[in-house]
Design a protein around this motif. Structure first.
Motif, PDB file in Angstrom:
ATOM      1  N   PHE A 135      33.942  -8.228  38.834  1.00 25.02           N
ATOM      2  CA  PHE A 135      35.328  -8.408  39.264  1.00 25.02           C
ATOM      3  C   PHE A 135      35.612  -9.701  40.032  1.00 25.02           C
ATOM      4  CE2 PHE A 135      35.097  -3.839  38.556  1.00 25.02           C
ATOM      5  CZ  PHE A 135      36.271  -3.611  37.863  1.00 25.02           C
ATOM      6  N   LEU A 136      34.587 -10.366  40.564  1.00 29.48           N
ATOM      7  CA  LEU A 136      34.859 -11.531  41.412  1.00 29.48           C
ATOM      8  C   LEU A 136      35.538 -12.664  40.642  1.00 29.48           C
ATOM      9  CD1 LEU A 136      34.727 -12.976  44.091  1.00 29.48           C
ATOM     10  CD2 LEU A 136      32.358 -13.638  43.577  1.00 29.48           C
ATOM     11  N   LEU A 137      35.014 -13.037  39.493  1.00 31.51           N
ATOM     12  CA  LEU A 137      35.627 -14.125  38.725  1.00 31.51           C
ATOM     13  C   LEU A 137      37.033 -13.779  38.239  1.00 31.51           C
ATOM     14  CD1 LEU A 137      32.644 -15.583  36.658  1.00 31.51           C
ATOM     15  CD2 LEU A 137      33.795 -16.593  38.631  1.00 31.51           C
ATOM     16  N   PRO A 138      37.268 -12.575  37.699  1.00 30.48           N
ATOM     17  CA  PRO A 138      38.651 -12.231  37.334  1.00 30.48           C
ATOM     18  C   PRO A 138      39.611 -12.243  38.520  1.00 30.48           C
ATOM     19  CG  PRO A 138      37.118 -10.753  36.233  1.00 30.48           C
ATOM     20  CD  PRO A 138      36.307 -11.560  37.214  1.00 30.48           C
ATOM     21  N   MET A 139      39.153 -11.806  39.694  1.00 31.47           N
ATOM     22  CA  MET A 139      40.010 -11.830  40.881  1.00 31.47           C
ATOM     23  C   MET A 139      40.339 -13.263  41.281  1.00 31.47           C
ATOM     24  SD  MET A 139      38.195  -8.755  43.062  1.00 31.47           S
ATOM     25  CE  MET A 139      39.178  -8.989  44.548  1.00 31.47           C
ATOM     26  N   ALA A 140      39.352 -14.146  41.181  1.00 30.00           N
ATOM     27  CA  ALA A 140      39.592 -15.558  41.508  1.00 30.00           C
ATOM     28  C   ALA A 140      40.598 -16.178  40.544  1.00 30.00           C
ATOM     29  CB  ALA A 140      38.276 -16.327  41.471  1.00 30.00           C
ATOM     30  N   THR A 141      40.496 -15.818  39.278  1.00 32.46           N
ATOM     31  CA  THR A 141      41.433 -16.324  38.276  1.00 32.46           C
ATOM     32  C   THR A 141      42.843 -15.805  38.535  1.00 32.46           C
ATOM     33  OG1 THR A 141      39.668 -16.450  36.610  1.00 32.46           O
ATOM     34  CG2 THR A 141      41.953 -16.421  35.811  1.00 32.46           C
ATOM     35  N   LEU A 142      42.956 -14.523  38.799  1.00 34.23           N
ATOM     36  CA  LEU A 142      44.265 -13.916  39.034  1.00 34.23           C
ATOM     37  C   LEU A 142      44.946 -14.517  40.264  1.00 34.23           C
ATOM     38  CD1 LEU A 142      46.269 -11.699  38.140  1.00 34.23           C
ATOM     39  CD2 LEU A 142      45.074 -10.119  39.677  1.00 34.23           C
ATOM     40  N   TRP A 143      44.187 -14.764  41.317  1.00 36.87           N
ATOM     41  CA  TRP A 143      44.739 -15.326  42.558  1.00 36.87           C
ATOM     42  C   TRP A 143      44.914 -16.841  42.456  1.00 36.87           C
ATOM     43  CZ3 TRP A 143      42.474 -17.688  47.253  1.00 36.87           C
ATOM     44  CH2 TRP A 143      43.356 -17.655  48.361  1.00 36.87           C
ATOM     45  N   GLN A 144      44.376 -17.437  41.381  1.00 34.12           N
ATOM     46  CA  GLN A 144      44.400 -18.884  41.162  1.00 34.12           C
ATOM     47  C   GLN A 144      43.652 -19.625  42.269  1.00 34.12           C
ATOM     48  OE1 GLN A 144      48.687 -19.571  40.670  1.00 34.12           O
ATOM     49  NE2 GLN A 144      48.428 -19.527  38.451  1.00 34.12           N
ATOM     50  N   ALA A 145      42.493 -19.105  42.605  1.00 31.43           N
ATOM     51  CA  ALA A 145      41.646 -19.755  43.608  1.00 31.43           C
ATOM     52  C   ALA A 145      41.145 -21.095  43.075  1.00 31.43           C
ATOM     53  CB  ALA A 145      40.459 -18.855  43.949  1.00 31.43           C
ATOM     54  N   ASP A 146      41.133 -22.090  43.933  1.00 37.44           N
ATOM     55  CA  ASP A 146      40.615 -23.405  43.565  1.00 37.44           C
ATOM     56  C   ASP A 146      39.124 -23.521  43.834  1.00 37.44           C
ATOM     57  OD1 ASP A 146      43.221 -24.524  42.895  1.00 37.44           O
ATOM     58  OD2 ASP A 146      43.621 -24.399  45.054  1.00 37.44           O
ATOM     59  N   MET A 147      38.577 -22.583  44.607  1.00 36.81           N
ATOM     60  CA  MET A 147      37.151 -22.591  44.936  1.00 36.81           C
ATOM     61  C   MET A 147      36.718 -21.183  45.299  1.00 36.81           C
ATOM     62  SD  MET A 147      35.101 -24.870  47.794  1.00 36.81           S
ATOM     63  CE  MET A 147      34.784 -26.219  46.640  1.00 36.81           C
ATOM     64  N   ILE A 148      35.463 -20.860  44.986  1.00 33.83           N
ATOM     65  CA  ILE A 148      34.860 -19.604  45.424  1.00 33.83           C
ATOM     66  C   ILE A 148      33.772 -19.929  46.432  1.00 33.83           C
ATOM     67  CG2 ILE A 148      33.538 -17.569  44.722  1.00 33.83           C
ATOM     68  CD1 ILE A 148      34.839 -17.805  41.961  1.00 33.83           C
ATOM     69  N   VAL A 149      33.829 -19.263  47.577  1.00 28.04           N
ATOM     70  CA  VAL A 149      32.837 -19.435  48.636  1.00 28.04           C
ATOM     71  C   VAL A 149      31.915 -18.223  48.575  1.00 28.04           C
ATOM     72  CG1 VAL A 149      32.460 -19.662  51.121  1.00 28.04           C
ATOM     73  CG2 VAL A 149      34.495 -20.694  50.044  1.00 28.04           C
ATOM     74  N   MET A 150      30.620 -18.481  48.401  1.00 33.30           N
ATOM     75  CA  MET A 150      29.736 -17.369  48.096  1.00 33.30           C
ATOM     76  C   MET A 150      28.334 -17.606  48.639  1.00 33.30           C
ATOM     77  SD  MET A 150      28.858 -16.043  44.267  1.00 33.30           S
ATOM     78  CE  MET A 150      28.114 -17.636  43.918  1.00 33.30           C
ATOM     79  N   GLY A 151      27.771 -16.559  49.257  1.00 33.75           N
ATOM     80  CA  GLY A 151      26.383 -16.587  49.682  1.00 33.75           C
ATOM     81  C   GLY A 151      25.591 -15.582  48.886  1.00 33.75           C
ATOM     82  N   ASN A 152      24.550 -15.079  49.484  1.00 38.55           N
ATOM     83  CA  ASN A 152      23.680 -14.125  48.814  1.00 38.55           C
ATOM     84  C   ASN A 152      23.799 -12.776  49.499  1.00 38.55           C
ATOM     85  OD1 ASN A 152      21.725 -12.888  47.319  1.00 38.55           O
ATOM     86  ND2 ASN A 152      20.005 -13.861  48.348  1.00 38.55           N
ATOM     87  N   SER A 153      23.789 -11.694  48.701  1.00 35.88           N
ATOM     88  CA  SER A 153      23.882 -10.373  49.321  1.00 35.88           C
ATOM     89  C   SER A 153      22.975  -9.346  48.676  1.00 35.88           C
ATOM     90  CB  SER A 153      25.325  -9.856  49.241  1.00 35.88           C
ATOM     91  OG  SER A 153      25.737  -9.767  47.899  1.00 35.88           O
ATOM     92  N   ALA A 154      22.416  -9.661  47.525  1.00 38.62           N
ATOM     93  CA  ALA A 154      21.594  -8.674  46.817  1.00 38.62           C
ATOM     94  C   ALA A 154      20.140  -9.105  46.781  1.00 38.62           C
ATOM     95  CB  ALA A 154      22.117  -8.496  45.387  1.00 38.62           C
ATOM     96  N   ARG A 155      19.248  -8.128  46.675  1.00 41.26           N
ATOM     97  CA  ARG A 155      17.830  -8.403  46.570  1.00 41.26           C
ATOM     98  C   ARG A 155      17.289  -7.691  45.328  1.00 41.26           C
ATOM     99  NH1 ARG A 155      16.579 -12.669  49.851  1.00 41.26           N
ATOM    100  NH2 ARG A 155      17.901 -12.501  51.669  1.00 41.26           N
ATOM    101  N   ASN A 156      16.521  -8.414  44.525  1.00 43.68           N
ATOM    102  CA  ASN A 156      15.954  -7.799  43.333  1.00 43.68           C
ATOM    103  C   ASN A 156      14.683  -8.551  42.992  1.00 43.68           C
ATOM    104  OD1 ASN A 156      15.635  -6.393  40.819  1.00 43.68           O
ATOM    105  ND2 ASN A 156      17.839  -6.023  40.829  1.00 43.68           N
ATOM    106  N   LEU A 157      14.370  -8.705  41.738  1.00 46.78           N
ATOM    107  CA  LEU A 157      13.133  -9.334  41.330  1.00 46.78           C
ATOM    108  C   LEU A 157      13.343 -10.795  40.963  1.00 46.78           C
ATOM    109  CD1 LEU A 157      11.765  -6.480  39.040  1.00 46.78           C
ATOM    110  CD2 LEU A 157      11.155  -6.946  41.415  1.00 46.78           C
TER     111      LEU A 157
END
Length: 277
Positions: free
Chosen positions: A230-252
């Motif tokens: 959902f993050l990319l579609p939400m950014a498109t819908l809101w017409q965001a010019d930038m996404i600010v993002m860190g890390n939140s998940a842990r896996n392999l």
């Protein structure tokens, strides 16, 4: 405070945007810029299996690749130097020949406040050689931060969407973006993906109050879905010019280093990212 900016001069469609972004920020902060080019001669010489009697053609292909690479490098450097000179920005150019450009980027990142690269490829120079997959992912995973990953089309940064999970990593990224304040007048939207409405409400309230303390205009949105979806579609819908993002998940493997959502966004985003794992 941003005083030293590192920008990759890769000869790709992202390079002019990276230069424009770096020069704009350097003017705002009275910063200096280091432009870097990297050539891997051994990589250029790899032409695949050569049939019997095909040595001459293989040599011609190698010479063509070297010539094209030199041309693209000079073109990228010329554009960079012209843009810096016109804007009155102090700059330097580092030309490197080495097998692994990532070691150089990691080393240079230690002494720069901000790195600016292309979303998809960093050093390509318009030739058909296979580049290691996920170059940007590898840099982020190695601790190179903060990075602005530019798209191939320049856009003014007026609206930034912050993906905030409540993790320490995402909090550090949000704080780094706010404290650096590369665009002081940017409007913010903090989004959160929680199944618990109460927890989502509290996280968004706390994060928005932090940003408002720094005099940013903030709105918030909660979504119970999965951020990867959902993050990319939400950014498109809101017409965001930038996404600010860190890390939140842990896996392999890579996911353990960068997070599954971050990995997906880096590979699929169509707009600039501010990354600070």
């Amino acid at each position: 405070m941003i005083k030293r900016i590192l920008v990759g001069l890769g000869g790709t469609p992202y390079t002019p945007v990276a230069i424009q972004r770096a020069v704009g920020l350097a003017k705002r902060f009275e910063a200096e810029i280091t432009g870097v080019t990297v050539v891997d001669p051994e990589h250029l010489s790899k032409v695949g299996p050569v049939p019997v009697g095909g040595g001459h053609a293989a040599d011609e292909l190698r010479r063509h690749r070297i010539a094209v690479t030199k041309e693209r490098i000079e073109e990228a450097i010329s554009k960079f130097e012209s843009a810096c000179a016109e804007a009155g920005i102090k700059y330097q150019v580092k030309r490197e020949e080495r097998e692994n450009p990532f070691d150089l980027m990691i080393s240079l990142a230690r002494y720069h406040d901000l790195m600016i690269f292309g979303l998809r490829s960093i050093f390509e120079y318009g030739i058909s050689v296979e580049e290691p997959k996920d170059t940007l992912v590898r840099l982020v995973s190695a601790g190179v931060r903060p990075i602005i990953a530019v798209s191939d089309e320049f856009r003014p940064i007026q609206k930034a969407m912050i993906a905030y999970s409540g993790s320490m990593e995402s909090a550090k990224t949000m704080k780094r973006f706010i404290q650096l304040s590369p665009w002081p007048d940017v409007k913010l939207k903090i989004v959160n993906f929680q199944h618990s409405e109460d927890r989502a409400r509290q996280l968004l309230y706390d994060a928005s109050e932090y940003c408002r303390t720094h005099e940013f205009i903030v709105e918030t949105e909660s979504n119970p879905g999965y951020p990867k979806d959902f993050l990319l579609p939400m950014a498109t819908l809101w017409q965001a010019d930038m996404i600010v993002m860190g890390n939140s998940a842990r896996n392999l493997m890579l996911r353990r280093l960068i997070g599954e959502t971050a990995l997906h966004i880096i590979r699929n985003a169509d707009r600039p990212l501010f990354l600070c794992q």
